[in-house]
Design an enzyme around this catalytic site. Structure first.
Site, short mmCIF file in Angstrom:
data_model
loop_
_atom_site.label_atom_id
_atom_site.label_comp_id
_atom_site.label_asym_id
_atom_site.label_seq_id
_atom_site.Cartn_x
_atom_site.Cartn_y
_atom_site.Cartn_z
N ASP A 192 0.52 -0.83 -0.08
CA ASP A 192 -0.28 -0.15 -0.48
C ASP A 192 0.94 1.19 0.12
OD1 ASP A 192 -2.81 1.31 0.34
OD2 ASP A 192 -2.28 0.88 2.21
N HIS A 193 0.56 2.16 -1.28
CA HIS A 193 1.38 3.19 -0.81
C HIS A 193 3.01 3.09 -1.11
CE1 HIS A 193 -1.77 5.71 -0.16
NE2 HIS A 193 -2.46 5.25 1.05
N ASP A 215 2.11 5.36 -5.24
CA ASP A 215 1.60 6.16 -5.57
C ASP A 215 2.69 7.67 -5.61
OD1 ASP A 215 0.04 8.59 -4.17
OD2 ASP A 215 0.47 7.68 -1.70
N HIS A 250 -7.58 10.15 4.68
CA HIS A 250 -6.83 8.87 5.55
C HIS A 250 -6.73 9.59 6.73
CE1 HIS A 250 -4.34 7.85 1.78
NE2 HIS A 250 -4.99 7.07 1.99
N GLY A 286 -8.86 5.58 3.02
CA GLY A 286 -9.45 6.72 3.88
C GLY A 286 -10.85 6.17 3.97
N GLY A 287 -10.89 4.57 4.36
CA GLY A 287 -12.34 4.22 4.43
C GLY A 287 -13.32 4.52 6.38
N ASN A 310 -9.87 0.51 1.47
CA ASN A 310 -8.44 0.54 2.44
C ASN A 310 -9.08 1.03 3.66
OD1 ASN A 310 -7.20 -0.59 0.21
ND2 ASN A 310 -5.53 1.38 0.45
N THR A 341 -7.51 2.91 9.78
CA THR A 341 -7.63 4.07 10.92
C THR A 341 -8.84 2.98 12.55
OG1 THR A 341 -7.08 5.37 10.22
CG2 THR A 341 -7.91 5.63 12.16
P1 13P Z 1 -7.50 4.85 6.73
O1 13P Z 1 -7.16 4.22 7.99
O2 13P Z 1 -8.60 6.15 7.05
O3 13P Z 1 -9.01 4.10 7.54
O4 13P Z 1 -7.42 4.42 6.00
C1 13P Z 1 -6.78 3.08 5.04
C2 13P Z 1 -6.14 3.82 3.70
O5 13P Z 1 -6.61 4.24 3.07
C3 13P Z 1 -5.36 2.89 3.61
O6 13P Z 1 -4.28 3.02 2.49
#
Ligand code: 13P
Length: 397
Positions: A82-83, A104, A181, A210-211, A231, A234
């Site tokens: 990821d990223h 990214d 995020h 940023g779910g 994704n 958090t």
């Molecule tokens: P959150 O931490 O806001 O859920 O986002 C996770 C994310 O987008 C990881 O790439």
């Protein structure tokens, strides 16, 4: 074995109107909690490792555990970087076992983003690995408060998305339509109209970063508009944090295992909630019938040499391990010498490829061609070279 091709996995989700959770993990508690939930729900899942989290764990050490969890699972699993911040990050991710890569470059200009993403796509596709690109800017950092990383949301435009996907050949696109995020400031407002237009224009699985912080209805609308991968991190970290604080306050003298007791279950409960909400529960069996397994290939050479010393053989092997292991898609280079002096073939190379696509790209790679021409072929005598696809379950019984 249920490590599967992520392209097939997300195509299935896209065609059948659900989203697969890509849960970032930072420890074994996360890994086990995510896998327990996926197994309970009979759901496909993506184990996601974010480069921004590499300060919290050793990527090289955690990957064998992640791969083992995927291989022993009964549900379909993909392993995603990821990223990824650079070409080198993508290369390393594939080397260590990721079978999906996110590049990214969204903070760069469109032209730079296209240029950098295209280079990663060329390399990754030659390894059979699909790529997620990002266009627009989703501010914030996973696991942190949004106000600490305010940044401005840069929305993805339909025209740019079309150009970007055509020119980079990414397999999935992460779009910026109002999420951030980490912990949100206030209620997120999502631009669904924009998302629907992007979906109509591209026709490929879309990704939301940023779910955390979105409500149930927002998730449903996202999925109805082409989002096939969500994704999420958090909220999992926050669940874990609440649990640890409860453990700390309930007893005065708490050691590590007492503090972390129950954390895995807390993470797992939140993953299960997401899986059920996003419609991926009970999809594993149908998905498995339409997913290619992710199967490694072992490139095996057994050989003899003409007129060189054992010392010289060792030097060639050392050079080969150094040069060949940096070729994209090579997981490992193993060199060996027969235990018995009179073995028909005295030496071996075992080069582990991540995917059958690497057979061709490795053979033609300039580093391989140079090594073979300068070091190996001039001294190699009799030899046999065969590519073996890994057999992890019985096809012929
Ligand atoms: P959150 O931490 O806001 O859920 O986002 C996770 C994310 O987008 C990881 O790439």
């Amino acid at each position: 074995m249920a490590l599967v091709n992520m392209r097939d996995m997300l195509q299935h989700a896209y065609q059948h109107g659900y989203a697969v959770g890509a849960f970032d993990l930072v420890s074994l508690e996360f890994l086990e909690g995510i896998m327990d939930a996926a197994e309970r729900c009979h759901a496909p899942v993506i184990l996601s490792l974010a480069e921004s989290h590499f300060e919290y764990f050793d990527f090289e050490l955690i990957m064998p555990a992640v791969e083992a969890a995927a291989l022993r699972a009964s549900v379909p699993v993909a392993i995603h970087l990821d990223h990824g911040e650079s070409f080198e990050s993508a290369l390393r991710g594939i080397h260590l076992g990721c079978n999906g890569i996110m590049v990214d470059s969204s903070q760069h200009t469109l032209a730079e983003n296209i240029h950098m993403t295209r280079a990663v796509v060329n390399m990754a596709h030659a390894c059979g690995v699909p790529v997620e690109g990002e266009l627009g800017y989703v501010p914030g950092v996973e696991g942190e408060d949004a106000e600490r990383h305010p940044g401005e949301i840069a929305y993805t435009t339909v025209a740019e998305a079309h150009d970007y996907v055509t020119q980079t050949a990414v397999d999935f696109l992460a779009v910026s339509i109002g999420t951030v995020h980490g912990r949100m400031l206030g209620e997120p407002e999502l631009d669904f109209e924009r998302l629907q237009q992007i979906n109509a224009s591209l026709g490929i699985p879309l990704v939301i970063h940023g779910g955390t912080g979105l409500n149930d209805d927002q998730f449903r609308q996202l999925i109805a508009s082409g989002v096939s991968k969500i994704n999420y991190y958090t909220a999992l970290a926050d669940r874990a944090g609440i649990h640890i604080r409860d453990n700390a306050s309930s007893h005065q003298q708490n050691g590590y295992t007492s503090l972390t007791k129950g954390v895995k279950a807390a993470i797992s409960a939140e993953v299960e909630r997401c899986i059920r909400l996003w419609g991926s529960a009970d999809r594993a069996a149908a998905l498995m019938t339409q997913c290619a397994p992710w199967s490694a290939v072992d490139h095996l050479i057994i050989y003899n040499v003409n007129n060189i010393s054992e010392h010289e053989v060792d030097a060639i092997m050392a050079e080969g391990r150094r040069v060949l292991s940096s070729i994209p898609g090579v997981r490992e280079v193993i060199t060996g010498r027969a235990v018995k002096q009179d073995a028909k073939y005295r030496y071996t190379w075992l080069v582990r490829f991540c995917h059958p696509a690497v057979i061709d790209s490795y053979r033609d790679h300039p580093s391989h061609v140079a090594f073979a021409d300068q070091y190996f072929r001039p001294v190699a005598g009799d030899r046999i070279s065969i590519d073996y696809a890994r057999v992890l379950h019985s096809t012929y019984i």
